[in-house]
Design an enzyme around this catalytic site. Sequence first.
Site, PDB file in Angstrom:
ATOM      1  N   PRO A 116      57.061  95.313 -31.939  1.00  0.00           N
ATOM      2  CG  PRO A 116      58.216  97.332 -31.780  1.00  0.00           C
ATOM      3  CD  PRO A 116      57.778  96.165 -30.968  1.00  0.00           C
ATOM      4  CG  ASP A 172      61.323  93.559 -30.650  1.00  0.00           C
ATOM      5  OD1 ASP A 172      60.935  94.731 -30.823  1.00  0.00           O
ATOM      6  OD2 ASP A 172      61.136  92.926 -29.584  1.00  0.00           O
ATOM      7  CG  HIS A 173      61.900  99.115 -35.433  1.00  0.00           C
ATOM      8  ND1 HIS A 173      63.193  99.555 -35.257  1.00  0.00           N
ATOM      9  CD2 HIS A 173      61.453  99.760 -36.540  1.00  0.00           C
ATOM     10  CE1 HIS A 173      63.510 100.419 -36.210  1.00  0.00           C
ATOM     11  NE2 HIS A 173      62.466 100.570 -37.000  1.00  0.00           N
ATOM     12  NE  ARG A 174      59.769  95.344 -27.959  1.00  0.00           N
ATOM     13  CZ  ARG A 174      59.304  94.420 -27.111  1.00  0.00           C
ATOM     14  NH1 ARG A 174      58.629  94.801 -26.032  1.00  0.00           N
ATOM     15  NH2 ARG A 174      59.516  93.133 -27.339  1.00  0.00           N
TER      16      ARG A 174
END
Length: 465
Positions: free
Chosen positions: A259, A435-437
């Site tokens: 994401p 990367d929003h994770r």
Amino acid sequence: MIQEFRLPDLGEGLPEAELVQWLVAEGDRVTLNQTIAEVETAKAVVELPSPHAGVVQVLHAAAGDVVEVGAPLISFDVGAGEPGSPAAPHASSTAGDEPGAGDAVATDAPADDAAGPNLVGYGAAPRSGNRPRRRPRIAASASPSPAADTALLSVAPHDDIRLVETVEQLQERPRSTPPVRKLAKDLGVDIALVEGTGQGGLITRDDVRTYAETTTRVAEPVKSSPARDAAHTSETRIPIRGVRKHTAEAMVRSAFTAPHVTVFLTVDVTETTELVASLREDRSLADHRIGVLAVAAKAVCLALRRHPTLNSRWDGESGEIVQYHGVHLGIAAATERGLVVPNIRDADRMTLPALADAIRDLATTARAGKTSPEAMRGGTFSITNVGVFGVDAGTPILNPGEAGILALGAVRRQPWEHRGQIALRDVVTLALSFDHRLVDGEQGSRFLADVGAVLREPGRAMLLA
């Protein structure tokens, strides 16, 4: 004795490679580690050294073919005598008649080969000063054979394009680089018919383009009926392979797996540009060519120390976040073959001049199509310099396996608030995708702010070091 050489895994885990060109022909005698072919993987053009000394019996693929790893590539008669003696008849032995003949590396090679073939990924092969002779692809003469395609030759302007008239003129491979040969292939140009204007007769991209434009102009067909024109729309179809195919697959995988979030920051970098100008005037640093990109790379390395989540990857299979202890900094480079992102190993341990040298060498190697497979693996964070194209900002897509990528925009001179007044300042926009994770919005924003702080006041690097 016939030995079959199969296309090896070039150390990248890729399943196939495209044969760019043969540097030997059937019947040629080759020595151990002599370069026999150039192949293009999804990442780089690689020269293949010969694993045997002997006479070439069979070429199992043609230029332009895509060969799977492990598929037969070339067969040698390793039992042939000294140069000048006749080669063993091809029918006397076959690859299937010899034990282990289908193996990629023979175990019963002559004593001279006891050390083993020097293949890609096992060390650099010694280079010979003489290029191997290559058989001609076209021999244009006053009486071409019926099978020869003479349509192009008949319409070529003989005053503008020099045609090869004898076989002897084609004995040596036209001097050019892999990207130029790739361009010629894409344009449908036989590079053997192009006259080189570069140093020592080297064929350049302009030579290929000029030839293509000239032959297209003189070979243009007479106008047909409107109905025929409507049925044959003008278009060019380019096979999706090599770097372009790999880049497309990687970008789709990244975009639909991680994401993405992108944050922007516009910074006054006047002090950085003044620092760069002063460093370039320093005679002791004149050879390093330090630029804004090198300063940005240094700023990224310093900021990653404070924000290690940007220097990590998501391991979904093990359910772990892997944080790297060193920075392998990827630098996106635009080439004739497409976008490649080789990385600088342990960039966080380099001085600013060393980083500038590494970036220059990386770009030069990439544009020449000589980036090694090893340089394309293991990156931990990347920078893409869109500013060189006059672009202010963008939303870069992550390299698969990386948590962040920084886009550096164009440095522009524009009115800006400075110390309570309006003044002309050097301004740049930074764009960070992450990367929003792995990275929260706060972490990504603080990282970008730290990079911007170093570019705004290079002296702040002392606080981050």
